[in-house]
Design a protein around this motif. Structure first.
Motif, PDB file in Angstrom:
ATOM      1  N   LEU A 204       5.484  40.409   4.239  1.00 11.51           N
ATOM      2  CA  LEU A 204       6.124  38.919   4.401  1.00 11.51           C
ATOM      3  C   LEU A 204       4.914  37.994   4.694  1.00 11.51           C
ATOM      4  CD1 LEU A 204       8.379  37.435   5.820  1.00 11.51           C
ATOM      5  CD2 LEU A 204       7.960  38.546   7.969  1.00 11.51           C
ATOM      6  N   GLY A 205       3.748  38.498   5.094  1.00 11.21           N
ATOM      7  CA  GLY A 205       2.767  37.636   5.426  1.00 11.21           C
ATOM      8  C   GLY A 205       2.140  37.062   4.158  1.00 11.21           C
ATOM      9  N   ILE A 206       2.049  37.965   2.952  1.00 12.77           N
ATOM     10  CA  ILE A 206       1.387  37.633   1.683  1.00 12.77           C
ATOM     11  C   ILE A 206       2.363  36.460   1.111  1.00 12.77           C
ATOM     12  CG2 ILE A 206       1.128  38.323  -0.585  1.00 12.77           C
ATOM     13  CD1 ILE A 206      -1.200  39.195   1.246  1.00 12.77           C
ATOM     14  N   GLU A 207       3.842  36.471   1.263  1.00 11.67           N
ATOM     15  CA  GLU A 207       4.607  35.696   0.642  1.00 11.67           C
ATOM     16  C   GLU A 207       4.852  34.415   1.254  1.00 11.67           C
ATOM     17  OE1 GLU A 207       7.772  39.018  -1.386  1.00 11.67           O
ATOM     18  OE2 GLU A 207       8.362  37.895   0.372  1.00 11.67           O
ATOM     19  N   ILE A 208       4.708  34.381   2.732  1.00 12.54           N
ATOM     20  CA  ILE A 208       4.526  33.144   3.360  1.00 12.54           C
ATOM     21  C   ILE A 208       3.425  32.311   3.398  1.00 12.54           C
ATOM     22  CG2 ILE A 208       4.865  32.143   5.801  1.00 12.54           C
ATOM     23  CD1 ILE A 208       6.794  34.128   6.500  1.00 12.54           C
ATOM     24  N   LEU A 209       2.260  33.088   3.344  1.00 13.42           N
ATOM     25  CA  LEU A 209       1.002  32.089   3.342  1.00 13.42           C
ATOM     26  C   LEU A 209       0.551  31.934   2.118  1.00 13.42           C
ATOM     27  CD1 LEU A 209      -0.877  34.561   6.264  1.00 13.42           C
ATOM     28  CD2 LEU A 209       0.276  32.168   6.430  1.00 13.42           C
ATOM     29  N   SER A 210      -0.131  30.783   1.890  1.00 14.77           N
ATOM     30  CA  SER A 210      -0.723  30.211   0.399  1.00 14.77           C
ATOM     31  C   SER A 210      -1.859  31.330   0.138  1.00 14.77           C
ATOM     32  CB  SER A 210      -1.066  28.810   0.550  1.00 14.77           C
ATOM     33  OG  SER A 210      -2.017  28.656   1.513  1.00 14.77           O
ATOM     34  N   LYS A 211      -2.153  30.935  -1.405  1.00 11.52           N
ATOM     35  CA  LYS A 211      -3.439  31.807  -1.692  1.00 11.52           C
ATOM     36  C   LYS A 211      -4.491  31.746  -0.958  1.00 11.52           C
ATOM     37  CE  LYS A 211      -4.011  28.005  -5.139  1.00 11.52           C
ATOM     38  NZ  LYS A 211      -3.955  27.833  -6.588  1.00 11.52           N
ATOM     39  N   SER A 212      -5.008  30.427  -0.273  1.00  8.03           N
ATOM     40  CA  SER A 212      -6.007  30.430   0.475  1.00  8.03           C
ATOM     41  C   SER A 212      -6.363  31.255   1.635  1.00  8.03           C
ATOM     42  CB  SER A 212      -6.636  29.058   0.632  1.00  8.03           C
ATOM     43  OG  SER A 212      -5.590  28.461   1.390  1.00  8.03           O
ATOM     44  N   TRP A 261      10.594  37.535  17.069  1.00  2.00           N
ATOM     45  CA  TRP A 261      11.980  37.202  16.305  1.00  2.00           C
ATOM     46  C   TRP A 261      12.174  35.767  15.934  1.00  2.00           C
ATOM     47  CZ3 TRP A 261      15.177  39.943  13.073  1.00  2.00           C
ATOM     48  CH2 TRP A 261      15.946  39.361  12.536  1.00  2.00           C
ATOM     49  N   TRP A 262      11.876  35.026  17.066  1.00  2.81           N
ATOM     50  CA  TRP A 262      12.269  33.540  16.833  1.00  2.81           C
ATOM     51  C   TRP A 262      10.904  32.821  16.400  1.00  2.81           C
ATOM     52  CZ3 TRP A 262      14.231  36.514  20.743  1.00  2.81           C
ATOM     53  CH2 TRP A 262      15.420  36.713  20.689  1.00  2.81           C
ATOM     54  N   CYS A 263       9.745  33.580  16.432  1.00  3.97           N
ATOM     55  CA  CYS A 263       8.438  32.743  15.860  1.00  3.97           C
ATOM     56  C   CYS A 263       8.072  33.279  14.409  1.00  3.97           C
ATOM     57  CB  CYS A 263       7.324  33.307  16.478  1.00  3.97           C
ATOM     58  SG  CYS A 263       7.513  32.898  18.386  1.00  3.97           S
ATOM     59  N   ILE A 264       8.681  34.360  13.663  1.00 10.80           N
ATOM     60  CA  ILE A 264       8.290  34.913  12.439  1.00 10.80           C
ATOM     61  C   ILE A 264       9.613  34.392  11.639  1.00 10.80           C
ATOM     62  CG2 ILE A 264       7.818  36.670  11.036  1.00 10.80           C
ATOM     63  CD1 ILE A 264       6.497  38.159  13.280  1.00 10.80           C
ATOM     64  N   PRO A 265       9.281  33.791  10.459  1.00  9.49           N
ATOM     65  CA  PRO A 265      10.327  33.028   9.566  1.00  9.49           C
ATOM     66  C   PRO A 265      10.815  34.261   8.675  1.00  9.49           C
ATOM     67  CG  PRO A 265       8.474  32.219   9.036  1.00  9.49           C
ATOM     68  CD  PRO A 265       8.100  32.879  10.181  1.00  9.49           C
ATOM     69  N   GLU A 266      11.848  34.272   7.961  1.00  9.52           N
ATOM     70  CA  GLU A 266      11.987  34.918   6.641  1.00  9.52           C
ATOM     71  C   GLU A 266      11.204  34.546   5.550  1.00  9.52           C
ATOM     72  OE1 GLU A 266      12.324  37.554   4.809  1.00  9.52           O
ATOM     73  OE2 GLU A 266      14.352  38.018   5.991  1.00  9.52           O
ATOM     74  N   SER A 267      11.045  35.369   4.452  1.00  8.55           N
ATOM     75  CA  SER A 267      10.091  34.760   3.553  1.00  8.55           C
ATOM     76  C   SER A 267      10.778  33.714   2.503  1.00  8.55           C
ATOM     77  CB  SER A 267       9.784  36.159   2.618  1.00  8.55           C
ATOM     78  OG  SER A 267       9.115  35.724   1.373  1.00  8.55           O
ATOM     79  N   PRO A 268      10.272  32.512   2.396  1.00  5.90           N
ATOM     80  CA  PRO A 268      11.130  31.602   1.553  1.00  5.90           C
ATOM     81  C   PRO A 268      11.109  32.140  -0.038  1.00  5.90           C
ATOM     82  CG  PRO A 268       9.520  30.433   3.003  1.00  5.90           C
ATOM     83  CD  PRO A 268       9.467  32.075   3.186  1.00  5.90           C
ATOM     84  N   ARG A 269      10.097  32.886  -0.358  1.00 10.41           N
ATOM     85  CA  ARG A 269      10.120  33.439  -1.754  1.00 10.41           C
ATOM     86  C   ARG A 269      11.333  34.600  -1.756  1.00 10.41           C
ATOM     87  NH1 ARG A 269       5.160  33.941  -4.879  1.00 10.41           N
ATOM     88  NH2 ARG A 269       3.683  33.200  -3.886  1.00 10.41           N
TER      89      ARG A 269
END
Length: 465
Positions: A204-212, A261-269
């Protein structure tokens, strides 16, 4: 066609949205650090001896050899025999012995109770302590196999919080265990929830955050907070010597994660691969507002077509579909196998090392935080293959040199040598993997880089394979 990273580049880097996601997912991993290794103290075996046949159930442990019990050598010292006593009515120069028919008396110098003292997991039942840990890892094995499939079908966020709920429920039910068998069955589900939550959080973190931001997230984020949880384990265990109270203390903080639960979004990817563009765009537009970025127009109008549908069904067979991905899969499986055996083998062995188990465990946990900082720097400045090979080769070499350690400190030297050899082999094999440093994250299997050893002799047609 633009890649996903190119499309979301308008969000910027390390804005309030990224920092919130980084911190929320990292914090949620803290219990993984102490629950995975809690058996170091929950299942430790204190000194023990047979209970005398004519004594009361409240008999205390005495280590001054003043009782009529047989003795044995342990660690260069003479102690009471742990599994035998003199048979009642024995006389003469040769005293007959028998098993501990009335149970055992355990020392309370270090622990008030453990699962070993709870269910007498000693002598001919001493295999049950290590087997309890094996049951946990059987749960880890099943969780590893199904969590990815579940998160691909139902979403990363649902699997993350579902796995935490499973682990928390099973841990609380363990407190009410009426037998060792019941405890083990529940521990199996703890293992499932443990690994499933870790995998889902990492993806989830890898998919949400950008490459940097991915390098920092995978080292200073999720791994560092895992180490923080590990550091808490010996500290809490030092002050809480009863296994039930310790397990309860380790489990209750899980409820603090409900608001996340209300702070972490689903993965847009992931939403995009399911054809749910509107939901994915809504998350990114909220991220833009939180970062103070204005964006007009559709976000995913020019994204790569392979991400824009869920028509392509995938299975584990795709990991061996071509020679390139098959070789990469085999090498990565070997590396993960060796790293896991080495990490947990050494971490769970801290009570058997010379010295205080609390200090040994704390040193082991603290050393992880230093290593993660070094690995973070290494990954920032060096190729991924080097950043992977160097720690493996270094760890393997240190294990191979274990025979130089004084015998009073080391134990199981053959196991260390075998593990060291396997780590060196894994480090060398990692040099054959495709280089991913400063490369875009592949969106599909077809975009995977060829292995390093075959790059020079590959042609365009073989690379497409």
């Amino acid at each position: 066609m633009e890649s996903y990273d190119d499309v979301i580049s308008f969000l910027g880097e390390w804005g309030p949205y990224q920092r919130s996601v980084f911190l929320s997912i990292s914090v949620i991993i803290i219990p993984n650090g102490y629950l995975a290794l809690s058996m170091v103290f929950l299942a430790d075996t204190p000194p023990h001896r047979c209970q005398l046949s004519n004594s009361s159930a409240a008999e205390t442990f005495l280590g001054n050899l003043s009782l009529p019990l047989p003795t044995e050598e342990a660690g260069g010292q003479k102690v009471y025999s742990r599994c035998s006593r003199y048979r009642a009515g024995s006389n003469g120069s040769t005293l007959a012995t028998e098993r501990c028919l009335d149970g055992w008396v355990f020392s309370t110098d270090r622990y008030v109770s453990t699962i070993v003292t709870q269910w007498d997991l000693v002598c001919d039942q001493n295999w049950k302590g290590p087997f309890t840990t094996s049951v946990f890892f059987l749960g880890v094995l099943l969780g590893s196999a199904i969590s990815g499939q579940l998160s691909d079908r139902y979403g990363r966020k649902i699997v993350l919080f579902g796995a935490i709920a499973l682990r928390t429920t099973a841990s609380l039910l363990q407190l009410a265990s009426q037998s060792w068998e019941m405890f083990c069955i529940l521990y199996f589900f703890v293992g499932m929830g443990e690994i499933s939550s870790y995998i889902a959080a990492f993806v989830l973190g890898i998919e949400i955050l950008s490459k940097s931001e991915r390098i920092a997230f995978s080292t200073l984020g999720i791994c560092m907070f895992y180490a923080f949880g590990y550091i808490l384990l010996p500290i809490l265990a030092y002050y809480i010597r009863d296994w039930k109270m310790l397990l309860l203390t380790l489990t209750m903080p899980e409820f603090l994660y409900i608001p996340l639960w209300w702070c972490i979004p689903e993965s847009p990817r992931w939403l995009l691969t399911q054809g749910r563009k509107e939901e994915a765009e809504a998350i990114l537009k909220y991220a833009a507002r939180k970062n103070g970025v204005s964006h007009v127009g559709p976000i995913f109008s020019t994204i790569h077509s392979d991400m824009d549908s869920s028509k392509h069904s995938r299975s584990y067979l795709d990991l061996i579909a071509t020679s390139n991905i098959r070789n990469v899969t085999i090498i990565l499986l070997w590396m993960w196998l060796i790293c896991t055996i080495g990490y947990y083998g050494l971490s769970l062995n801290t009570p058997n090392l010379h010295g205080d188990p609390y200090i040994n465990c704390l040193i082991s946990a603290t050393s992880e935080t230093l290593v993660y900082v070094m690995v973070w720097r290494l990954m920032c400045i060096s190729p991924r293959r080097i950043a992977t090979a160097v720690p493996l080769l270094f760890s393997g070499t240190m294990l191979l040199l274990i025979h130089w350690v004084p015998p009073i400190v080391r134990s199981g030297i053959l196991a260390f040598i075998v593990m060291g050899s396997c780590m060196v082999m894994a480090g060398l094999l990692s040099l054959l993997l495709p280089e991913t440093h400063n490369k875009p994250l592949p969106e599909t299997i077809s975009q995977m880089q060829p292995m390093y050893c075959s790059r020079k002799r590959s042609n365009p047609r073989s690379q497409a394979d």
